[in-house]
Design a protein around this motif. Structure first.
Motif, PDB file in Angstrom:
ATOM      1  N   ARG A 279       0.901  -1.055   0.040  1.00 52.57           N
ATOM      2  CA  ARG A 279       0.160   0.046  -0.065  1.00 52.57           C
ATOM      3  C   ARG A 279       0.954   1.364   0.006  1.00 52.57           C
ATOM      4  O   ARG A 279       0.614   2.242  -0.588  1.00 52.57           O
ATOM      5  N   LEU A 280       2.075   1.364   0.660  1.00 57.33           N
ATOM      6  CA  LEU A 280       2.724   2.530   0.753  1.00 57.33           C
ATOM      7  C   LEU A 280       3.457   2.621  -0.492  1.00 57.33           C
ATOM      8  O   LEU A 280       3.701   3.843  -0.836  1.00 57.33           O
ATOM      9  N   ALA A 281       3.998   1.736  -1.097  1.00 56.97           N
ATOM     10  CA  ALA A 281       4.703   1.639  -2.211  1.00 56.97           C
ATOM     11  C   ALA A 281       3.580   2.292  -3.423  1.00 56.97           C
ATOM     12  O   ALA A 281       4.337   2.937  -4.381  1.00 56.97           O
ATOM     13  N   GLU A 282       2.585   2.126  -3.232  1.00 56.33           N
ATOM     14  CA  GLU A 282       1.552   2.910  -4.194  1.00 56.33           C
ATOM     15  C   GLU A 282       1.720   4.271  -4.091  1.00 56.33           C
ATOM     16  O   GLU A 282       1.451   5.063  -5.237  1.00 56.33           O
ATOM     17  N   PHE A 283       2.115   4.865  -2.875  1.00 55.15           N
ATOM     18  CA  PHE A 283       2.068   6.446  -2.580  1.00 55.15           C
ATOM     19  C   PHE A 283       3.629   6.913  -2.583  1.00 55.15           C
ATOM     20  O   PHE A 283       3.752   7.783  -2.023  1.00 55.15           O
ATOM     21  N   ARG A 284       4.740   6.161  -3.212  1.00 57.15           N
ATOM     22  CA  ARG A 284       6.046   6.566  -3.114  1.00 57.15           C
ATOM     23  C   ARG A 284       6.564   6.532  -1.777  1.00 57.15           C
ATOM     24  O   ARG A 284       7.709   7.166  -1.344  1.00 57.15           O
ATOM     25  N   LEU A 285       5.958   5.597  -0.798  1.00 59.84           N
ATOM     26  CA  LEU A 285       6.674   5.506   0.418  1.00 59.84           C
ATOM     27  C   LEU A 285       6.989   4.088   0.649  1.00 59.84           C
ATOM     28  O   LEU A 285       6.591   3.113   0.214  1.00 59.84           O
ATOM     29  N   THR A 286       7.899   3.887   1.866  1.00 58.44           N
ATOM     30  CA  THR A 286       8.512   2.735   2.083  1.00 58.44           C
ATOM     31  C   THR A 286       8.687   2.538   3.796  1.00 58.44           C
ATOM     32  O   THR A 286       8.655   3.403   4.232  1.00 58.44           O
ATOM     33  N   VAL A 287       8.430   1.330   4.152  1.00 58.02           N
ATOM     34  CA  VAL A 287       8.597   1.066   5.582  1.00 58.02           C
ATOM     35  C   VAL A 287      10.037   1.021   5.860  1.00 58.02           C
ATOM     36  O   VAL A 287      10.824   0.516   5.056  1.00 58.02           O
ATOM     37  N   ASN A 288      10.330   1.456   7.005  1.00 60.69           N
ATOM     38  CA  ASN A 288      11.988   1.358   7.492  1.00 60.69           C
ATOM     39  C   ASN A 288      11.964  -0.184   7.958  1.00 60.69           C
ATOM     40  O   ASN A 288      11.770  -0.428   8.909  1.00 60.69           O
ATOM     41  N   PRO A 289      12.976  -0.706   7.222  1.00 61.49           N
ATOM     42  CA  PRO A 289      13.241  -1.971   7.740  1.00 61.49           C
ATOM     43  C   PRO A 289      13.725  -2.317   9.048  1.00 61.49           C
ATOM     44  O   PRO A 289      13.751  -3.367   9.675  1.00 61.49           O
ATOM     45  N   ASP A 290      14.669  -1.228   9.206  1.00 68.96           N
ATOM     46  CA  ASP A 290      15.301  -1.371  10.744  1.00 68.96           C
ATOM     47  C   ASP A 290      14.368  -1.118  12.049  1.00 68.96           C
ATOM     48  O   ASP A 290      14.715  -1.380  12.971  1.00 68.96           O
ATOM     49  N   LYS A 291      12.983  -0.508  11.634  1.00 72.05           N
ATOM     50  CA  LYS A 291      12.184  -0.255  12.713  1.00 72.05           C
ATOM     51  C   LYS A 291      10.982  -0.654  12.481  1.00 72.05           C
ATOM     52  O   LYS A 291       9.921  -0.552  13.308  1.00 72.05           O
ATOM     53  N   THR A 292      10.760  -1.795  11.646  1.00 76.32           N
ATOM     54  CA  THR A 292       9.498  -2.355  11.435  1.00 76.32           C
ATOM     55  C   THR A 292       9.568  -3.868  11.785  1.00 76.32           C
ATOM     56  O   THR A 292      10.460  -4.559  11.244  1.00 76.32           O
ATOM     57  N   HIS A 293       8.834  -4.291  12.951  1.00 73.27           N
ATOM     58  CA  HIS A 293       8.964  -5.673  13.221  1.00 73.27           C
ATOM     59  C   HIS A 293       7.764  -6.092  13.425  1.00 73.27           C
ATOM     60  O   HIS A 293       7.007  -5.556  14.162  1.00 73.27           O
ATOM     61  N   LEU A 294       7.345  -7.467  13.406  1.00 69.40           N
ATOM     62  CA  LEU A 294       6.185  -8.246  13.894  1.00 69.40           C
ATOM     63  C   LEU A 294       6.716  -9.037  14.887  1.00 69.40           C
ATOM     64  O   LEU A 294       7.709 -10.059  14.871  1.00 69.40           O
ATOM     65  N   ILE A 295       6.428  -9.027  16.132  1.00 65.62           N
ATOM     66  CA  ILE A 295       6.912  -9.789  17.206  1.00 65.62           C
ATOM     67  C   ILE A 295       5.623 -10.515  18.114  1.00 65.62           C
ATOM     68  O   ILE A 295       4.468  -9.702  18.168  1.00 65.62           O
ATOM     69  N   GLU A 296       5.720 -11.368  18.782  1.00 71.76           N
ATOM     70  CA  GLU A 296       5.025 -12.097  19.502  1.00 71.76           C
ATOM     71  C   GLU A 296       4.910 -11.361  20.976  1.00 71.76           C
ATOM     72  O   GLU A 296       5.993 -11.089  21.439  1.00 71.76           O
ATOM     73  N   PHE A 297       3.947 -10.857  21.284  1.00 70.40           N
ATOM     74  CA  PHE A 297       3.713 -10.070  22.541  1.00 70.40           C
ATOM     75  C   PHE A 297       2.473 -10.046  22.965  1.00 70.40           C
ATOM     76  O   PHE A 297       1.379 -10.281  22.281  1.00 70.40           O
ATOM     77  N   GLY A 298       2.241  -9.897  24.513  1.00 71.88           N
ATOM     78  CA  GLY A 298       0.987  -9.838  24.929  1.00 71.88           C
ATOM     79  C   GLY A 298       0.943 -10.763  26.405  1.00 71.88           C
ATOM     80  O   GLY A 298       1.786 -11.249  26.773  1.00 71.88           O
ATOM     81  N   ARG A 299      -0.286 -10.933  26.745  1.00 70.73           N
ATOM     82  CA  ARG A 299      -0.555 -11.571  27.965  1.00 70.73           C
ATOM     83  C   ARG A 299      -0.084 -12.998  28.031  1.00 70.73           C
ATOM     84  O   ARG A 299       0.371 -13.632  29.046  1.00 70.73           O
ATOM     85  N   PHE A 300      -0.198 -13.806  26.732  1.00 65.02           N
ATOM     86  CA  PHE A 300       0.302 -15.126  26.698  1.00 65.02           C
ATOM     87  C   PHE A 300       1.508 -15.381  25.981  1.00 65.02           C
ATOM     88  O   PHE A 300       1.897 -16.575  25.773  1.00 65.02           O
TER      89      PHE A 300
END
Length: 445
Positions: A279-300
């Motif tokens: 989606r961001l690429a469609e509007f000339r934007l990119t995610v920052n690979p050094d600051k974008t992470h999917l992590i397991e997090f929460g109560r369990f």
């Protein structure tokens, strides 16, 4: 919209009401709302000690014989004869050693931009979604932090996507920006003003360059334009995505270009990360690979990872705080631990150390008064319940630096009496105490 502005200018309150009543209404006559009175209020609202732009005028200098200047400025605006001046570029060091460009706008341009902000806010504040917190009236960083806290501790959240847009303000596409504005703004004079502001150019060490992309960081209007851009690029899109494509619950908190997306299922987080990148690429934007992470997090997260033989849950940073999975001492239940980002704290301590070196010959009482303001200002932001240990260590580091600085004042190398140290410390260095309550307590109130 803030109540003071709508009280001072009822026309903005009427714009706000009309925009709220019809979310597809286009406004084709907005320039008349910018009056000499609004320009004067905009001037009064500016930072009096801000750096000067290429015009060399500070707040006090422009304020001399103010009324004729604002009258002439208003005439130029309404007669389409106003032209913004170039933005003065300065470079400031970042914590990672790189340099960040900021723009210093001329004072007259700041006045015009502030008036534009008030007019545009009266319309767009009715459109912006609830999970957008950055640079909006009656919203701040701690409201965004509260929303993240509540989502993780109360809702069904097991995965967190911490997303950051790389160089967002420097990469805003002007054509898309103007296209988004035209959804609501049909007044060609207002659109012209914004276009001129975006393309005013940059003056860097005497060399002028054109601006064909981005908005100058530090400009009065840049945060609002950024919010409008991301409203259409990100907010509306992710709100629809989670309704149409997510299998579980998804919660979003955005502050400027930094977003936290909390997901119930890992698969939703993976698909959202991929879809966001596209989606961001469609509007000339990119995610920052050094600051974008999917992590397991929460109560369990801790128990699930322990069953799989994995380590402790990862952490993520948001708005100056490192967020960690933790347990309560009272009942061993889950709690979200928030503590100052270590790099931020080290940077602040080093900055204080640098200033103290320059003030060796100042009287201790004068230095203490300065330290009191600095330390209390630091506590005013970071004093959340789970961060007291970190703030105590910050206070201890500041005290040690001050003691070292005062001892160097002695020409004979003699130590300052400890009794005097303790008296100065008690008088000038505030003790850390909780200023921001737990989010569930604040929201209950």
């Amino acid at each position: 919209m803030t109540q003071s502005i709508t009280t001072a200018f009822p026309v903005l309150a009427r714009l706000h009401t009309a925009a709220k009543r019809n979310n597809s209404l286009q406004f084709n006559n907005l320039m008349h709302t910018i009056t000499e009175a609004m320009l004067e209020k905009a001037y009064r609202s500016l930072n009096k000690r801000a750096a000067v732009g290429v015009d060399g005028q500070n707040w006090s200098q422009y304020g001399e014989n103010l009324a004729p200047k604002l009258k002439q400025l208003c005439r130029r605006l309404h007669g389409n004869r106003y032209r913004p001046q170039s933005v003065k570029r300065l470079w400031i060091p970042k914590a990672n050693g790189e340099q960040r460009p900021i723009g210093i706008t001329c004072l007259e341009d700041k006045i015009v931009q502030q008036a534009l902000v008030w007019v545009l806010e009266s319309i767009y504040e009715t459109d912006f979604l609830g999970f957008s917190y950055g640079f909006r009236p009656a919203r701040n960083q701690h409201r965004a932090l509260d929303a993240v806290y509540m989502a993780i501790t109360v809702k069904k959240v097991s995965w967190v996507l911490d997303a950051d847009i790389q160089g967002f303000f420097d990469n805003i596409n002007h054509d898309w920006m103007m296209a988004f504005l035209k959804h609501r703004i049909a007044d060609p004079r207002i659109l012209r003003l914004i276009k001129l502001t975006l393309t005013a150019g940059v003056m860097d060490e005497g060399c002028r360059s054109k601006t064909v992309v981005g908005t100058p960081q530090g400009a009065v209007i840049s945060p609002l334009l950024g919010n409008i851009y991301l409203h259409y690029v990100l907010d509306l899109w992710v709100n629809q995505w989670r309704k149409r494509h997510a299998r579980g619950e998804v919660y979003v908190v955005r502050y400027a270009d930094d977003s936290v997306m909390c997901c119930q299922y890992k698969r939703d987080g993976e698909r959202l990360q991929q879809a966001l990148t596209e989606r961001l690429a469609e509007f000339r934007l990119t995610v920052n690979p050094d600051k974008t992470h999917l992590i397991e997090f929460g109560r369990f997260a801790a128990s699930n990872r322990q069953e799989r033989g994995e380590g402790k849950p990862q952490t993520f940073d948001f708005l100056g705080f490192t967020h960690c999975c933790s347990r309560r001492r009272s009942d061993d239940g889950f709690t979200l631990l928030r503590k100052t980002i270590a790099k931020r704290q080290r940077g602040k301590i080093n900055a204080i150390k640098s200033v103290l070196k320059q003030r060796y010959h100042d009287r201790p009482v004068k230095v203490g008064a300065w330290l009191k303001v600095v330390v209390q200002g630091y506590f005013n932001y970071y004093a959340v319940p789970s961060n007291m240990k970190t703030l105590d260590s910050f206070r201890t580091a500041v005290i040690r630096l001050w003691i070292k600085s005062m001892r160097r004042r002695s020409q004979r190398g003699q130590s300052v009496p400890w009794r005097r140290f303790t008296r100065l410390i008690d008088e000038f260095i505030p003790k850390a105490r909780v200023i921001h309550p737990y989010p569930n307590q604040r929201l209950r109130v």
